[in-house]
Design an enzyme around this catalytic site. Structure first.
Site, mmCIF file in Angstrom:
data_model
loop_
_atom_site.group_PDB
_atom_site.id
_atom_site.type_symbol
_atom_site.label_atom_id
_atom_site.label_comp_id
_atom_site.label_asym_id
_atom_site.label_seq_id
_atom_site.Cartn_x
_atom_site.Cartn_y
_atom_site.Cartn_z
ATOM 1 N N LYS A 193 -11.811 2.052 -7.451
ATOM 2 C CA LYS A 193 -11.893 2.697 -6.420
ATOM 3 C C LYS A 193 -13.391 2.382 -5.820
ATOM 4 C CE LYS A 193 -11.296 7.095 -5.091
ATOM 5 N NZ LYS A 193 -10.180 7.351 -4.614
ATOM 6 N N SER A 387 -5.825 9.549 -2.540
ATOM 7 C CA SER A 387 -6.618 9.956 -3.434
ATOM 8 C C SER A 387 -6.209 11.849 -2.560
ATOM 9 C CB SER A 387 -8.145 9.799 -2.809
ATOM 10 O OG SER A 387 -8.924 9.613 -4.226
#
Length: 589
Positions: A193, A387
């Protein structure tokens, strides 16, 4: 005194009259301009469709007659709608008045998947036997890839052609924030991430570098393979050419490379176009720009208006991160209305989004799931569907992506800035009174306490587990399987197909065909685009009010790097604390 009052009254009356006249003139101007945009466009016989792609390409362009005026004021080219471009090319296929396409796309402004979509449409156009000729003084790498669909590619002598491989650049703000006294407190799940790395690092982590290398190599391999098919140059040879940086090579090198068909000045290209359309050299070519042609009527051969509808719903921008992005409530309402409309038999959700608010993504997901349970819902991914963009896609019946789409990034993070150091620098102090232990959490004027960090991290873990479950249910697999390919990692569309994050490679036409087939309406339907665009006058009011700030920034900064940095910092300031989004800045040439 009487003269003073007399002159004062005269000034007031004159001002009122002037304002009234100006206001009346403004509304007359609006009316004339709006009326002119609705007039039918005439296409002459033996015409060329001019595809000059010199402005930003968005998924769908609002009916805004003032965009061109504002663009001229700012010195920037007006934006173009991908939907307009694609529909115009498709119309031109069956329009006997259009003999070919003249392509000028030297510095095209669009993502890799957007370019792929247009290129595929051009390749379909060529199947009709009509020609495409491309010319530009300078070709960017994306522009050359688009131009490779043409029958002939021309560059003027001493022109420039950029073909040197893909580079992905990430921008980092850690040192700047430290100088300002701002500490960004990060909570995340997902070792890949990297959306938070611009605020915590000065370079890529090993994980971020690995994922970037994977998707850029996948994209480049796809580009070289597709160019190889139409230019008859082996991929290995294309890489050899790229390693010699053609932009800085001689004209002779460019010709021998096979990337071009010839070096020609524009007047020579125009003469060739006249030869191709059997136009006398002493006369002007019949041509029509793609913006005008989008308004032209061309029969599709169908009789009457089909009752069955197929809705294309556009979701473009960050989720709940500003006026220009996706508003979760608005998009949810649009999907809900499409679900309840019995005349709409299937839905294609077109996504071009880096993600955004976790809560906003969940709100949209719910409506997508309810609709997919009611009627066929197919997702079409554009440049980005990562995402939160993947979150809202995962419940679809089928997910369609381009090979060069960036998707995945299944992970969650939260960023809370601590401004204590900045306030100290400028001599500001704060104090607080709380009724309970965590009344001021999250505070922006102090660092998180250990127990607050535990609470925040637990919430991140909970939401990530939630995200995994949504994806596992949608893809009919396990949370463990999704976690294996999740962890915030970004994938290309081609990679995503291999790991079952997407079902089919293709564009929006592919998604439409699948939706129509699943709904059983393949032979009789019409497309409606949602949400409905605003009428020109309402769009103007929106431009002058809600979008005024963005417009003024574009006037002063254009498309410069400064504007990107400003937008990044504003996103940090305004964003929902829990984010499901791709890295803030992915810049790919």
């Amino acid at each position: 005194m009487k003269k003073f009052l007399k002159y004062t009254l005269a000034v007031i009356v004159g001002s009122v009259v002037s304002i009234t006249i100006l206001t009346l003139g403004f509304f007359i101007f609006v009316g004339i301009l709006a009326a002119s945009t609705s007039q039918e466009v005439t296409v002459k016989d033996n015409s060329l469709l001019v595809l000059k792609l010199d402005g930003p390409i968005v998924e769908r362009l609002a009916d805004d007659p003032f965009a061109q005026i504002f663009a001229e004021i700012s010195g920037e080219a007006a934006p173009m709608g991908l939907n307009q471009i694609l529909s115009s090319i498709k119309k031109a296929e069956r329009d006997d008045r259009i003999k070919g396409i003249y392509l000028e796309s030297g510095l095209v402004m669009g993502g890799h998947a957007t370019i792929e979509e247009i290129r595929n449409a051009l390749l379909d156009f060529k199947k009709t036997g009509k020609f495409i000729i491309s010319f530009a003084p300078v070709y960017s790498q994306k522009s050359y890839y688009l131009a490779s669909a043409a029958d002939r590619i021309y560059l003027p002598p001493a022109g420039m052609l950029n073909f040197q491989g893909i580079s992905s650049q990430h921008t980092y703000f850690k040192n700047t924030l430290e100088k300002l006294g701002v500490d960004v407190q990060v909570f995340r799940h997902g070792k890949f991430k990297s959306a938070i790395e611009p605020f915590t690092r000065t370079n890529m982590s090993d994980e971020a570098r690995l994922q970037t290398e994977t998707y850029v190599n996948s994209m480049w391999d796809h580009i070289t393979q597709k160019i190889s098919e139409v230019r008859n140059i082996a991929p290995d040879r294309l890489n050899e050419i790229a390693n010699q940086v053609p932009m800085f090579q001689t004209d002779d090198f460019l010709l021998k490379s096979g990337l071009l068909d010839d070096l020609k000045y524009k007047d020579q290209v125009l003469n060739e176009l006249k030869d191709s359309t059997k136009t006398d050299y002493t006369k002007d070519l019949n041509s029509i720009d793609v913006r005008q042609y989008a308004k032209a009527y061309v029969s599709d051969g169908k009789k009457g208006i089909a009752k069955n509808k197929l809705a294309i719903i556009y979701a473009e921008g960050a989720i709940d991160s500003g006026q220009d992005g996706i508003n979760s409530e608005d998009l949810s309402r649009t999907i809900r209305e499409a679900r309840r409309d019995s005349s709409i038999k299937a839905v294609v959700l077109r996504i071009n989004s880096p993600g955004g608010s976790g809560m906003g993504s969940e709100i949209i997901w719910r409506e997508v799931k309810l609709t997919a349970d009611t009627k066929p819902l197919i997702v079409s991914m554009s440049d980005l569907a990562a995402s939160g963009g993947y979150y809202i896609a995962c419940a679809a019946d089928t997910i369609v992506a381009h090979p060069n789409t960036l998707t995945g990034s299944i992970g969650v993070f939260g960023t809370i800035p601590n401004l204590e150091g900045l306030l100290d620098k400028v001599g500001i102090s704060t104090d607080v009174v709380n009724t309970n232990k965590f009344s001021d959490m999250p505070a922006l004027t102090r660092p998180f306490r250990p127990e607050e960090k535990e609470i925040m991290q637990a919430y991140i873990e909970h939401f990530y587990d939630f995200f995994l479950q949504r994806c596992a249910d949608g893809r009919q697999t396990t949370k463990a399987a999704i976690d294996e390919i999740g962890q915030g990692r970004v994938w290309s569309g081609e990679n995503a197909l291999e790991i079952d994050l997407v079902d089919v490679l293709g564009g929006i036409d592919t998604a439409v065909d699948i939706a129509a087939e699943k709904a059983g309406i393949a032979d009789n339907y019409r497309i409606v685009e949602l949400p409905e665009v605003l009428p020109p006058f309402e769009q103007l009011i929106k431009d002058l009010t809600g979008n005024a700030s963005a417009y003024m920034k574009s006037v002063f900064f254009g498309n410069s790097e400064y504007l990107k940095y400003m937008q990044t910092i504003e996103n940090l300031k305004e964003s929902y604390p829990i984010q499901a989004r791709v890295p803030y800045e992915i810049s790919i040439n």
